[in-house]
Motif scaffolding. Sequence first.
Motif, short mmCIF file in Angstrom:
data_model
loop_
_atom_site.label_atom_id
_atom_site.label_comp_id
_atom_site.label_asym_id
_atom_site.label_seq_id
_atom_site.Cartn_x
_atom_site.Cartn_y
_atom_site.Cartn_z
N THR A 981 1.50 -10.10 -0.66
CA THR A 981 0.59 -8.97 -0.87
C THR A 981 -0.85 -9.42 -1.05
O THR A 981 -1.78 -8.67 -0.81
CB THR A 981 0.99 -8.15 -2.13
N TYR A 982 -1.01 -10.69 -1.47
CA TYR A 982 -2.35 -11.21 -1.69
C TYR A 982 -3.09 -11.45 -0.37
O TYR A 982 -4.30 -11.53 -0.32
CB TYR A 982 -2.25 -12.51 -2.49
N TRP A 983 -2.32 -11.55 0.72
CA TRP A 983 -2.91 -11.97 1.98
C TRP A 983 -3.03 -10.84 2.98
O TRP A 983 -3.16 -11.06 4.18
CB TRP A 983 -2.08 -13.12 2.58
N TYR A 984 -2.94 -9.60 2.50
CA TYR A 984 -2.95 -8.49 3.43
C TYR A 984 -3.91 -7.40 2.94
O TYR A 984 -3.89 -7.04 1.76
CB TYR A 984 -1.53 -7.93 3.57
N PRO A 985 -4.77 -6.89 3.81
CA PRO A 985 -5.80 -5.94 3.37
C PRO A 985 -5.26 -4.67 2.72
O PRO A 985 -5.87 -4.13 1.80
CB PRO A 985 -6.56 -5.59 4.65
N THR A 986 -4.09 -4.20 3.16
CA THR A 986 -3.57 -2.96 2.59
C THR A 986 -3.29 -3.12 1.11
O THR A 986 -3.60 -2.26 0.30
CB THR A 986 -2.27 -2.54 3.31
N SER A 987 -2.69 -4.28 0.75
CA SER A 987 -2.36 -4.48 -0.65
C SER A 987 -3.48 -5.20 -1.41
O SER A 987 -3.61 -5.03 -2.61
CB SER A 987 -1.05 -5.26 -0.77
#
Lengths: 1082, 503
Positions: A981-987
Amino acid sequence: MNKLLTLLGAFLLLSSHSLFAQGTISGKVTDPKGAPLAGISVYVHGTTIGTSTGSDGSFSLDVLQNEVVLDFSGVGFIPKSETVTVGTPVAVQLVIQNKALTEVVVTALGISKAKYKLGYSTATFNSAAINRDAPVSMMDGLAGKIAGATISQTGGPGSSTKVILRGYGVIGGGNNQPLYVIDGVPLSDALLNGSGNTAGSFTPDVSGNLDFGNGSTSVNPSDIESITVLKGTAATAKYGSTAKNGAIIITTKKGRPNGKLKIAYTGSLDYASVGKLPEMQSEFGQGWNGQFILSENGSWGPKLDGVERPWGATVDNSQLIKPFSAVKNNIRNFYTLGTGSTNNISLSGGDKTTGFYFSYGNVSNNGIIPTKADYLERNTFTLRTNSVFNNFSFNSSFNYINRNQNAPFTGQGSTDGASIFESLLQIPVDIPIHDFSAYKNKFFNVDNYFSPYGENPYYPLNENGANQKSDRFFGNIDMQYKFLKHFTAEYRLGGDFTNMRTHGWKQPNAPSPGSWDAGNNVEGAPRAVDVGTVIQSSDYYGTLNSDLIVSYNKDLSKDFTLDALVGGNFYQSAQRNQFAYITNLVIPGFFNLSNSSNPPITSDFISLRRRLGVYAEATVGFKDQLFVTGNIRNDWSSTLPINNNAIFYPGVNGAWIASTTFDLSKTPISYLKFRAGYGQTGSDPDPYQTNTKLRSGDVTLGFGSLNTPFNGTPAFGLSNIIPNPDLKPIITSEVEGGTEIGLFKDRISLEVTGYQRKTNGQIFTVPIAPSTGYAQPSPGQTNAGAVENIGLVTNTGIEITLGAKIIQSKAPSGFNWRIDYTYAKNNNEVNYLTNGLQNVVINTDYDAELRATPGQSVSELYALGPEMVNGKIVVNAAGLPQAASNKVDYGSTLNKYAMGLTNTFTYKSFSLDCSLDFRYGGVMYSGTADLVLFTGNGVATTYNDRKPFVVPNSVMAVTDGSGNVTYATNTQQIGSTQNNTYWYPTSNPGTSYQQRIFDRSFLKMRDITLVYSLPVGIMSKAKISAASIGVYARNLLLWVPKANVYVDPESTNLGNDLAGELGEFRSAPVSKNFGVVLNVTF
Amino acid sequence: MKSKIFFLRSVSSLFLLTALVAIATSCKKDLDINTDPNVPGYNDASVALVLPAGELATTAKLGGDLAILGGIWSQYYTQSAVANQYKSYDAFDVKTTDVVDNSSYDILFSDGLKNYQYVIDSSKSQQNWSYYLMATVMKAYTTGILVDLYDKIPYSQALQGTANLNPAFDDGYTIYQSLISSIDTALGKDFTAPTNTPITTPGYVASDLVFGGDISKWKQFANTLKLKFYLRMVNAHPSVASAGIISLFAAADSATFLSVDASVTNFTDVPNKDNPMYEQNIRSLNTPDNLRASVTLASWLAQYGDTRCLKYFGDSTANAINQGDFNGTTPSYATADVFVEKPTDPVIFISAAESAFLQSEADLRYLGAGHAKELYDTGVARAFEAAGQANEIDSFILPGKPYDSLYTAAPLEAIITQKWLSFPIGCHEIEGFFERNRTGFPVSSPVYSTDPSYIPGEFVIGPNSVLSSGLYPKRLVYPYDETSRNTSAPALVPITTAVWWGL
C-alpha cells in the motif's frame, strides 16, 4: 532617350557575348596593406580567358566587352570578383585566407552566404558527419554536437526524433519543433501517427499510442550534402511564421556538370540490443500482501528461497514446477537482437550545362522486439537536375519515399487488448518470461496464463499490432534568371504530399468458461474479455510553397557592397484525416471494419491554412569587414481574424570581422568576429479558432463515452471552446550576440553566443471554471475553455562551441587529435500569464501533471505530494501519507545545461570518433516506475526488507471531543502484509509520486566510429575513386543518477514536443546499436 | 550609370508594387477559409438539436460516475477485494482533485446546463413553450443534483463564458427557490400556442429523449420535481416545505405527479450507445467485476427474503462483502456476487416508485389526507415491478406481510427505506445517498457488519475509511477544476459537512 536605348541594348545583349574585342584591362593586386601579390590568377568570370599577376602584382588582359567581371584567386587568399571597365586601372586587394573566412553556409530561403558576413549563430554539418554511423533519421547523428540543440530519439526503428532549439517557447499546440527546409522549400514535419492513434484521439496520451515517426524521419540521410542549423529568430525571420523555433536547412546532393559519371554506394549492417530496462528486485517472489498466491501478477509474496514449487494454472491435473528464485535478466531475455541494413546507391554527373543526381536508398530495420512488431522498410528515390543556360538556370528535385512500418502499441492496455510493455512489467520476478513465448502452450495460453490480472506479453506481441504504409512525394523546381547585370529573379515552387494508410488490430480473446483465467483460480478472479479492435485510418498531409525572389548584388563603391532582395511567398498546408474503428470482433483473425456486429465509429477531420507573405532584405558590406543586414516581412494568414490577419516583423543583424580591421598578426588571434542580431517572427494560430461553432453531443464517461446520434436522435451542443475573434499572432522576438575567435592559426576555434528569446502572445485554449459553461473537453479532444493570447515565455541562454586541434601532425598521414566541445545553458521562464491565469496544464498522467506556471519554467512537473505539518508528513489511520490538497512542485523537467564532447583521432587511413552527450538536471515522471512499484517488482519495494515500518518523520492527526485537531507522532506501522500500500498512489497519495519522479540527467556515449579509408593505390586499380569501411556503435553506454533504476530518460511515448517532457508512460525501451558501414565511390 | 540603376530600380519597384497590390486584393478571398468544416457552425444550432445534447449529459453523469459513487455510498455494493477501481470511494476518500468529483461537475455544467440554457433562451424568444418547459425542468433537475452534491454552486452568474470568468457561488436554498419559481413560470406557458414546434427534428425521431415530447408527462415531471425539492427542505425550512407542498397538492389531481419513470431508455448493446454505467464500468473497464454485493443491502434482502436480490445480484441470496472491506482476506470475498448491470438498463431521473414514495411522505408529514400508506404500497409495488418481481408484491405488502408491518411500526423510516431499496434500478443510486443524508434512514449501525449484533440493512463504516471514526461522507468537496480557476470559489468544505438541507 539615350538611357532607354542603353537599357534596350542591355536587354538584347543580356545573354550573349559581343564578338568584337573591346580592349585591354590592366591593374594591380595587393594585400590590404598595399604589398604586391604575385601569382594571383585573374580570369574573366565564366570563361577561360585569364592570366596571372607578375612579381609586382600587376596584370593585363584582353577582353571582349567593355565591362567584365574578373575573378581573382590565389592559394592562401580569399577569392574575389570585381566588375571592371576597359580603360580604368584596376586595384584589387586580396585578404589572406583564413579558414573561417571561406566557410559558406546556406541561410534562410536557401541563399548561400559567406559565414563571416552573418550576424547570427549557425552550425553546419556535412554529409560525412551526418552519415558516419548510418542513421535511419537525418538528425540522429547530430545529438550532442550542436550547442543549444536538444536532439533525442524516442524509441524503436523509425520512431520520432525530438529536436528543440534553444528551449521551449510555445506553450500551446505542441509546436516547438524547428522548421525543416530542403533546398529552400519547407518540409512537413507532422507526426505520422495516423489519426487512428487511439480511439478518437489525435494526440499522444497514455492509452496505447503508436509512434510512426515524424516528417523529418522520412528523409534519406545519404542524400544530404549538408545540414545547417539556424537556431535563432535573427536567422530565420525571413521564413515568417513557420520558423519561430529555428530552422534546419538541408541541402541535398547535386550532380556536378563536369562530364564525369560518379557512382557511389553506401551500405551498412546494423544490430540493435535493448538498452536500459527497469531494475527488478530479486528477494521476494510471486504473491500479494506477503502471501504466496498462484494467480497474482506481482512480487509481493514471501522471500524467495529457491525451493522447487509448482506454479501457474493447474491444467489437465498437472502443474509446472520451477525453483522459487528470481530469474536473471528476465525482461532483457524477452528482447532479441535487432537487425537492420541500409543500402544507398547514387549516380551523378552531367555535361557542361546540366548535372543530375539520382539515388535509391533502402532501409530495412527490424528492432529489438521479437517478431516484426517494430519494423521499418523505407525506400527512397531521388532525382535532381541542375542546369545552367547562360543567364538562366533551372533546378529540379523529385523525391519519393515509401515507408512500410510496424509499431507496437505502448502505454496502457484497454478492453480491446493488452500492451506488450505493460504485460512485461507485471510478471513476478521468479516467473521466467521467455518461457511464455510458446503462448499457445496449454499453460501459457489465454485460458491458463498464470494470472488473470495480466496477459502473456507474447500474446499481444504476436496477435496485435499496427502497420502504416505511406507514400510521400516532395520536391521543387527552381528557376533563376539573371535578367540584368546585378539582378537575379528566382522562382521556386515546392510541394510535400504524404498519404498514409494506418491499420491497427487487436485480436479478441476470452478465457474459456471454467478455465483458470475465467475465474477458476485461487482468487476466483476472472480476466476481462479482450473484445478486439480494428483501426483504419487514412491521412493526407500536403503543403505547397512558392517564392518569387528578386535579388540585387552590387559593389556600390570601392568600399561598399550591397546585397538586397525582395520576395513574395505563398504557402498552403492541407490535412485530411479519416478514421474508423470497430471493437467486439466477431471472427478472430479477420481484421476488417466489417468484422463486428456494431457499426464502426468514424471521424473525419479537415484542416486548411494559407499564408501570403512579402519580404525584403538588404546587406550592406563595408570593406569586407563590416556587414549590416536588415530584413522585414509581412504575412497575411488565413487562421487569423479575417479583418486583422496581417503580421509584420523586422530583423537586423551585424557582423564585424575585427581581425580584418586590425592587424592581429602579432597576437595568437588569427580570426576575430563580433556579431549581434535581432529578429522577430510572428506565428499564426492553428486553424478554426476564430469562429463560434457547435460540437457533437458525445459525452465523456469515466471510461468510454456516450455517443450521438442516440437511437436515431441527432444531437449537437454548443462548443466547449470559446473562439476568439480578436486572436493575435504569437510574436517571437530574439536578440543574440556573440563572438567567433580563431587562435593559433585557427588550431583553436571558439564560438560564444548569448541570446534571449521572448515568445509573446501564446495561443492557448485556457481552461476556465466549469461554472462558466466551458470546461469539459469533448471526447477525443484535449482542451476546453477560452482561446486566448495568454502570456510570455522567455528563453535566455548561452552557447559555447569549442574546437581544438590538440595534435596536428605535419605529415599528411600523421597522428591528429581534434576535440569538439559544446556547452549550452538555457533558462526557461514563463514571465506571466494573462487574465490572472494561475497555470496552464500541458499534459497529465494520473496525478502527475506538466504545468506552465508564471515565475517557473514552461515545463514544471506537479504531482500529489504529502500533507505536511511542521515539516512532518501527515499520515492517515492506516499510517499512510495523506496528500496535500494542492499538487506539489517537483521541479522543472528541463535540463539545466547540456554538454557534448567529440574526440576525433586520425592516423594514416584510420579515423576514430567518439562523442559524448551530457544533460544535467530536470525531473521526469515514469509510468514504468509506477507499474513496477505497484507490482512489487521494482528494487525500491524491498525497503526495510518488507518488514513493518512507520513512515519516517510522520505525524497523525488527533481530533478531540470538541473537534480540535492536534498532531501526534505517528506510531502506526505499515504491516509487512500491507507493504504494497505504501507503493501505490491510491493508498499512498502522499509520497507515492516521490517514488515515481526522478532526476532525468544522463551521460550517453552517443556514438563511437572507426573508419578505415582504403589506400588510393589499391583503389585506382579497381577504378574506385574512394572507399572506406567503418564500424560504429550508438548509445553504447548510459550513465544515469542512482534514483533512476527504471528507464532511459530519453525514451517517451508522449510525443516529441513539450507534452513529452512529462516523462514516459510504459514506453518501449531505447536500443543500443552497432554495425558496420561501407562507402565506395567509382 | 547611377541614374540607370535608379531607373531600373524604379521599374522593378513598380513591378513589385503591382504584384503586392495583386496579392493584397486576392488576399481576402484566398484567406477567408477559416470556417471549421468539421463541425456545424453556431448558426446551425436549434432547440431540437441542442436539447438532446443536454439530456445526454445529465444521463451520462447521473447514470455513470454518480451512480457508481452513489451506489457505494448507499451501500448497495462495495469494492471487490480482488480489484482496485473504486477503493477511494469505499474509503470515503474522494478528494478535490479526483476525477469523479471534477468530471461530473464539469460535464453537468458544460454539456448539460449550458445547453439547457441555450434551449431556454432560444425557445423563449421563439415562444416555443414546450421546449421551454423541457429545458427548464431538465436544468432544474440537473442544478438540483449539483446543489445536493456541493451545497453552494454558481447559479445566478453561471454559464456566461468569458463575460463572467469568476461566477459567484449562490446559497443552495436560494437556488432551490429559484428553480421552483422557474418551473412555475414554465408551467404557466401556453402549450397550445402556434409558436410551439413539434418535438422532432424533421425526418428524425423525437429530439426529447425522456418523454418523446409528451408535454403532459413533462408537467408531471415538473410537479414531481417540485415535490422532491420541497421535501428536501424539511429540515432546514419546514414551514416553506409545508406551505409549498400544501399548495402543490391543493391543485393536484391524478395527473399531477409521475406514474411512470422519467428516464432515458432506448440504450442498445453497442459500444458508446449503451447504458453509461455499463459502458464505463463493464465495457470500457478492463475489470468488469469491481462492484460486488454489499452485506448492508444483501443482509436486508436476505432478512426479509426480498426477491429483488435476483435482480440486483443475480442470485436469490447474495454472497456479499462487508461494505468497504476491500483489503479483507475472507475467502468467500473472491466469489462475492457482482452487481448486475445490463447494457440496455435505463437511466432514471425520477422513478414511478419514487414519485409514489414522495407523495406518501408529503401526505404523512404535511397533508394528513390519509393516503400515505396507500401511496407507500403503490411505491413498493412499482419498485417490485421495476425489478421484474411483480408476482412477489403481495407477499410483502399485504396486511401482516413484512413491508406492511414495517410501515406500521415506523411509517417514515419504512417509506425512506423502501425508497432506498428501489434506487439500484436505473442507475439512480445517488438518490439513496441524498435521501439518507436528509432523513437518516437507513440508520447507522453501532457495530461493523461482521459483528454478531449487526442488524441487517444498517449502514456501516468500512475498515479503510480515512474519516474520523463514526463519520460518513455527506457531500462532495468543491472540485479543483472550479476552485483553481474561479476566484469567487469559497474555501473547501469537508466531505463530512452536511449540505444545507442535510442532517
